[in-house]
Write a protein that holds these residues in place. Structure first.
Motif, short mmCIF file in Angstrom:
data_model
loop_
_atom_site.label_atom_id
_atom_site.label_comp_id
_atom_site.label_asym_id
_atom_site.label_seq_id
_atom_site.Cartn_x
_atom_site.Cartn_y
_atom_site.Cartn_z
N GLY A 210 0.78 -1.23 0.00
CA GLY A 210 0.00 0.00 0.00
C GLY A 210 0.81 1.27 0.00
N ALA A 212 2.90 3.75 -1.86
CA ALA A 212 3.07 4.02 -3.29
C ALA A 212 4.53 4.15 -3.68
CB ALA A 212 2.30 5.29 -3.67
N ALA A 245 5.45 9.23 2.27
CA ALA A 245 4.37 8.46 2.88
C ALA A 245 4.65 8.07 4.33
CB ALA A 245 4.08 7.20 2.07
N HIS A 253 1.49 6.10 5.51
CA HIS A 253 0.26 6.13 4.73
C HIS A 253 0.27 4.96 3.74
CE1 HIS A 253 -3.19 7.54 2.50
NE2 HIS A 253 -2.50 7.42 1.38
N ARG A 254 -0.79 4.18 3.79
CA ARG A 254 -0.93 3.03 2.87
C ARG A 254 -2.25 3.18 2.11
NH1 ARG A 254 2.89 -0.93 4.42
NH2 ARG A 254 3.75 -0.55 6.50
N GLU A 255 -2.15 3.08 0.81
CA GLU A 255 -3.34 3.15 -0.02
C GLU A 255 -4.20 1.90 0.20
OE1 GLU A 255 -4.28 5.62 -1.82
OE2 GLU A 255 -2.46 6.84 -1.82
N PRO A 256 -5.53 2.07 0.30
CA PRO A 256 -6.39 0.88 0.47
C PRO A 256 -6.36 0.00 -0.76
CG PRO A 256 -7.71 2.84 0.05
CD PRO A 256 -6.28 3.31 0.23
N ARG A 257 -6.58 -1.28 -0.56
CA ARG A 257 -6.63 -2.21 -1.68
C ARG A 257 -7.82 -1.89 -2.56
NH1 ARG A 257 -5.51 -8.22 0.92
NH2 ARG A 257 -3.37 -7.82 1.66
#
Length: 258
Positions: A210, A212, A245, A253-257
């Motif tokens: 997650g 980027a 991030a 910070h992790r982007e949601p799946r």
């Protein structure tokens, strides 16, 4: 860095066989240094030496295990000159809690991250002094400043590396040797997490899930080269570099799946 008309400065990079070490070696060679590639894996550093020489850059490979005191002494004796030492050799082993941690893993991390830095620095300090303008650079980690679950052994080892740099800077004050510490945050390289989790690719990949854009080896190498090539009177005591991030060791910070 222009070195026309004079003998090129010599930079020793430990752990130069992959990742940040290999990227740093490339960067310093491109900056005009004669780079000594030091690492355990002879085939990898020989390959890197060929790459750099074919590009018209100055490099030579030297197999070295920083946990072997005799080998470190012999390596130091083989150098006719040294101006820069990049203590990059290191790594993490395991991700267990303190309660479940294997003391052998902790010992292995301490031996390379702390005693390895100590051995190589001690052995090369006479040459760095003799250069009249030496630089010792220690690659530590933001892990050395902030504990996290499952990271006790690595945190302890990288804190030890941080303490070596900070203490050495005090002890060499007034001498012609700078002491620089670069502390990277989350860096994605081809081997670090894979080695940490004993080849478990799924656990290794989960570290960066997650995120980027974790830092790359080249990002950290660029920071190292910049620090080393500052004017002699400028010392970068401690430079922390993280991906955007990662606000802190525990805040990523992790982007949601999808």
């Amino acid at each position: 860095m222009s070195q026309a008309g004079r003998e090129p400065k010599v930079a020793v990079v430990t752990g130069a066989s992959s990742g940040i070490g290999a990227a740093t070696a490339r960067g310093l060679a491109e900056a005009g240094y004669r780079v000594v590639l030091a690492a355990r894996r002879k085939d990898r550093i020989a390959e890197l030496e060929r790459e750099l020489v074919e590009r018209g850059l100055d490099a030579r490979a030297h197999a070295l295990d920083v946990t072997d005191a005799d080998a470190v002494r012999e390596f130091a004796a083989s150098l006719e000159r040294v101006d820069v030492l990049v203590n990059n050799a290191g790594g993490a082993v395991g991700g267990d809690t303190v309660e479940a941690g294997d003391p052998a893993d902790w010992q292995a991390m301490y031996d390379v991250n702390v005693l390895g830095v100590l051995r190589v620095t001690q052995a090369l300090l006479p040459g760095l002094r003799a250069s009249g303008d030496g630089t010792v650079l220690v690659l530590s980690s933001t892990a050395g400043f902030t504990p996290y679950e499952g990271g006790g052994g690595y945190v302890a080892a990288k804190h030890g590396a941080h303490v070596i740099a900070a203490t050495l800077r005090l002890e060499l004050c007034g001498e012609p040797v700078r002491v620089i510490e670069i502390a990277p945050g989350m860096v994605r390289t081809e081997e670090f997490s894979l080695n940490r989790f004993h080849g478990d690719a799924d656990r290794a990949a989960a570290v960066y899930e997650g995120v980027a854009e974790p830092l790359t080896a080249e990002d950290v190498a660029d920071t190292v080269v910049w620090s080393v090539t500052r004017p002699s009177h400028v010392n970068i005591d401690l430079l922390v570099v993280r991906p955007r991030a990662q606000a802190a060791q525990h805040k990523v910070h992790r982007e949601p799946r999808a």
